[in-house]
Scaffold this active site. Sequence first.
Site, PDB file in Angstrom:
ATOM      1  N   HIS A   1       1.467   1.608  17.293  1.00 17.40           N
ATOM      2  CA  HIS A   1       2.472   1.821  18.328  1.00 17.40           C
ATOM      3  C   HIS A   1       3.817   1.981  17.668  1.00 17.40           C
ATOM      4  O   HIS A   1       4.106   1.325  16.670  1.00 17.40           O
ATOM      5  CB  HIS A   1       2.500   0.641  19.312  1.00 17.40           C
ATOM      6  CG  HIS A   1       3.138   0.997  20.600  1.00 17.40           C
ATOM      7  ND1 HIS A   1       4.500   0.935  20.784  1.00 17.40           N
ATOM      8  CD2 HIS A   1       2.603   1.465  21.750  1.00 17.40           C
ATOM      9  CE1 HIS A   1       4.767   1.349  22.011  1.00 17.40           C
ATOM     10  NE2 HIS A   1       3.655   1.680  22.612  1.00 17.40           N
TER      11      HIS A   1
ATOM     12  N   ASP B   1      -3.863   1.397  25.486  1.00 12.26           N
ATOM     13  CA  ASP B   1      -4.752   2.518  25.808  1.00 12.26           C
ATOM     14  C   ASP B   1      -6.164   2.328  25.289  1.00 12.26           C
ATOM     15  O   ASP B   1      -7.101   2.942  25.785  1.00 12.26           O
ATOM     16  CB  ASP B   1      -4.172   3.822  25.253  1.00 12.26           C
ATOM     17  CG  ASP B   1      -2.963   4.235  26.036  1.00 12.26           C
ATOM     18  OD1 ASP B   1      -2.962   4.002  27.244  1.00 12.26           O
ATOM     19  OD2 ASP B   1      -2.012   4.755  25.439  1.00 12.26           O
TER      20      ASP B   1
HETATM   21  N1  CMC Z   1      -4.713   5.660  12.598  1.00 15.85           N
HETATM   22  C1  CMC Z   1      -4.507   5.765  11.265  1.00 15.85           C
HETATM   23  N2  CMC Z   1      -3.311   5.704  10.664  1.00 15.85           N
HETATM   24  C2  CMC Z   1      -2.240   5.527  11.464  1.00 15.85           C
HETATM   25  C3  CMC Z   1      -2.365   5.418  12.869  1.00 15.85           C
HETATM   26  C4  CMC Z   1      -3.665   5.479  13.423  1.00 15.85           C
HETATM   27  N3  CMC Z   1      -3.845   5.371  14.745  1.00 15.85           N
HETATM   28  N4  CMC Z   1      -1.150   5.256  13.408  1.00 15.85           N
HETATM   29  C5  CMC Z   1      -0.280   5.283  12.398  1.00 15.85           C
HETATM   30  N5  CMC Z   1      -0.938   5.445  11.216  1.00 15.85           N
HETATM   31  C6  CMC Z   1      -0.341   5.479   9.872  1.00 15.85           C
HETATM   32  C7  CMC Z   1       0.331   6.810   9.590  1.00 15.85           C
HETATM   33  O1  CMC Z   1      -0.546   7.721   8.963  1.00 15.85           O
HETATM   34  C8  CMC Z   1       1.468   6.405   8.685  1.00 15.85           C
HETATM   35  O2  CMC Z   1       0.953   6.235   7.387  1.00 15.85           O
HETATM   36  P1  CMC Z   1       1.909   6.507   6.090  1.00 15.85           P
HETATM   37  O3  CMC Z   1       2.999   5.476   6.185  1.00 15.85           O
HETATM   38  O4  CMC Z   1       0.991   6.268   4.945  1.00 15.85           O
HETATM   39  O5  CMC Z   1       2.399   7.904   6.212  1.00 15.85           O
HETATM   40  C9  CMC Z   1       1.870   5.012   9.200  1.00 15.85           C
HETATM   41  O6  CMC Z   1       0.689   4.484   9.841  1.00 15.85           O
HETATM   42  C10 CMC Z   1       3.022   5.044  10.186  1.00 15.85           C
HETATM   43  O7  CMC Z   1       2.705   6.054  11.154  1.00 15.85           O
HETATM   44  P2  CMC Z   1       3.785   6.798  12.041  1.00 15.85           P
HETATM   45  O8  CMC Z   1       3.186   8.021  12.606  1.00 15.85           O
HETATM   46  O9  CMC Z   1       5.043   6.930  11.230  1.00 15.85           O
HETATM   47  O10 CMC Z   1       4.030   5.706  13.127  1.00 15.85           O
HETATM   48  P3  CMC Z   1       4.711   5.957  14.501  1.00 15.85           P
HETATM   49  O11 CMC Z   1       5.301   4.651  14.882  1.00 15.85           O
HETATM   50  O12 CMC Z   1       5.609   7.130  14.434  1.00 15.85           O
HETATM   51  O13 CMC Z   1       3.473   6.369  15.436  1.00 15.85           O
HETATM   52  C11 CMC Z   1       1.819   6.379  17.115  1.00 15.85           C
HETATM   53  C12 CMC Z   1       3.035   5.655  16.512  1.00 15.85           C
HETATM   54  C13 CMC Z   1       1.414   5.647  18.390  1.00 15.85           C
HETATM   55  C14 CMC Z   1       2.190   7.821  17.472  1.00 15.85           C
HETATM   56  C15 CMC Z   1       0.672   6.358  16.077  1.00 15.85           C
HETATM   57  O14 CMC Z   1       0.367   5.045  15.707  1.00 15.85           O
HETATM   58  C16 CMC Z   1      -0.579   7.092  16.593  1.00 15.85           C
HETATM   59  O15 CMC Z   1      -0.668   8.305  16.473  1.00 15.85           O
HETATM   60  N6  CMC Z   1      -1.580   6.311  17.176  1.00 15.85           N
HETATM   61  C17 CMC Z   1      -2.739   6.914  17.750  1.00 15.85           C
HETATM   62  C18 CMC Z   1      -2.408   7.448  19.114  1.00 15.85           C
HETATM   63  C19 CMC Z   1      -2.229   6.353  20.148  1.00 15.85           C
HETATM   64  O16 CMC Z   1      -3.011   5.427  20.257  1.00 15.85           O
HETATM   65  N7  CMC Z   1      -1.154   6.499  20.942  1.00 15.85           N
HETATM   66  C20 CMC Z   1      -0.867   5.617  22.064  1.00 15.85           C
HETATM   67  C21 CMC Z   1       0.375   4.858  21.898  1.00 15.85           C
HETATM   68  S1  CMC Z   1       0.491   3.555  23.133  1.00 15.85           S
HETATM   69  C22 CMC Z   1       0.855   4.356  24.582  1.00 15.85           C
HETATM   70  C23 CMC Z   1       2.291   4.403  24.900  1.00 15.85           C
HETATM   71  O17 CMC Z   1       2.959   3.359  24.940  1.00 15.85           O
HETATM   72  O18 CMC Z   1       2.771   5.525  25.123  1.00 15.85           O
END
Ligand code: CMC
Length: 446
Positions: free
Chosen positions: A308, A366
């Site tokens: 998240h 989710d």
């Molecule tokens: N699986 C594997 N690796 C992950 C995941 C995941 N679900 N989420 C983040 N990472 C890794 C990512 O590859 C990155 O690695 P590195 O630092 O080596 O490059 C690191 O963790 C940080 O990721 P980020 O994309 O910079 O983190 P963020 O805070 O921008 O992204 C997120 C948050 C929710 C978009 C992401 O965790 C994701 O894509 N999760 C899966 C989709 C999901 O479940 N979304 C629902 C969110 S909850 C609903 C809401 O409140 O809207």
Amino acid sequence: MKKKITIIDNNSGKKFDFSVIKGSNGPSVVDLSNFYEKTGMFVYDPGFKSTASCHSAITFIDGEKGKLLHRGYSIEDLAKYSDYPEVCFLLLNGELPNKEQKKKFNDILTHHTMLHEQIQRFYSGFRRDSHPMAIMVGIVGALSSFYSEKTHDFSSIEGKWVAVSRLLAKMPTIAAIAYKYSLGQPFIYPNNNLNYSENFLHMLFSTPCGNFKPTKAQTDALDKLLILHADHEQNASTSTVKMAGSSGANPFACIAAGVASLWGPAHGGANESVIRMLYEIKNEKNIASFIKRAKDKNDPFRLMGFGHRVYKNYDPRASVIRKYCHNLLKELNPENFPLLKLATKLEDIALNDKYFIEKKLYPNVDFYSGIILKALGLPESMFTVIFAVSRTIGWISQWKEMTDDINKTQISRPRQLYIGEKKRVFKKISERSMRKNKQMFPNEIS
Ligand code: CMC
């Protein structure tokens, strides 16, 4: 003494002071609204990771501690003691309703549930196999032609109330019709004798041949799910609604923009993606290879329902919903839900994996909401639709808060770091050659 932060430009040696503003809870903010005027530079923060776009008194999140408060009340207490309409009242008005207010509010939500018959006819213009979110974007946007500026002044309290009450009351009807349309079943009219969640289930699952009578576990699970998704401060879809609203656009059109933003797999589409991912994993012995893929930097695959942007330890909504998810499944035969077993196994493995622990990637709301909706008998394509119904109160409360603040509302207009070509001399077509090693669009041309 007023707190300030000084930024020193190492090249010129110039110092610039910025005031620090303290909120009632959580980190303070540095007021950089005059940063450009003072320094001649913009602030660069793509994805708004460190940027507070506004002030708000509606929802507070402490991502580190896994806390979520609406108007000061914890999400755990609201889920335990309240119901969805009451939470709507709270988000909108800042206080929980008393008995009389609650009754009046429920009456209003009940008596505006019907859609204009003309709107109903819009549905038949959509392809039969349309994604219901595509229908939601269209129908909610179309409401702006029924509630237009010609007849309503949306800057007045009366006009705002029309937008708030009609949207809250009609969203379940719009969603249920989108579902019925995908099934080819007749639309079911709302029933004023039922409460919000019962009525929603009725419109989704009843047919002219028989009324659907939901069990307590089913209505509880839906009601809690609606509460848990009701608001989440300045997330992508809420910010989209506010950005659209900052130009003074029709509130129904702004909410349609929010629906579009919610649709994406990184936001509201995640619960749908969770189930699709579980289907893809198929059985426990494949989990390891999917976890490996999630960790591979060269593979775009991510574990859906994990991680998240804000909660970096645990999503408090996930801990609340987990219980209702299990209650619902207890009532059904869990053996008929191998998907839940698979989900629990995946949750176990990911929670104990070094990569997920180090990056603090925990199951989010989710992860469980997908399973609840599946257990209620809804197809994956409807999951984000249910989320949109629930989030409508968050969108419209935040829109109202922004537009009430008449002196502070200014059009949202971010700036950019320009990295394109500098000024070029225009070339006649006879003098132009195709640049090499440059991705052109469309591909067929290059
Ligand atoms: N699986 C594997 N690796 C992950 C995941 C995941 N679900 N989420 C983040 N990472 C890794 C990512 O590859 C990155 O690695 P590195 O630092 O080596 O490059 C690191 O963790 C940080 O990721 P980020 O994309 O910079 O983190 P963020 O805070 O921008 O992204 C997120 C948050 C929710 C978009 C992401 O965790 C994701 O894509 N999760 C899966 C989709 C999901 O479940 N979304 C629902 C969110 S909850 C609903 C809401 O409140 O809207």
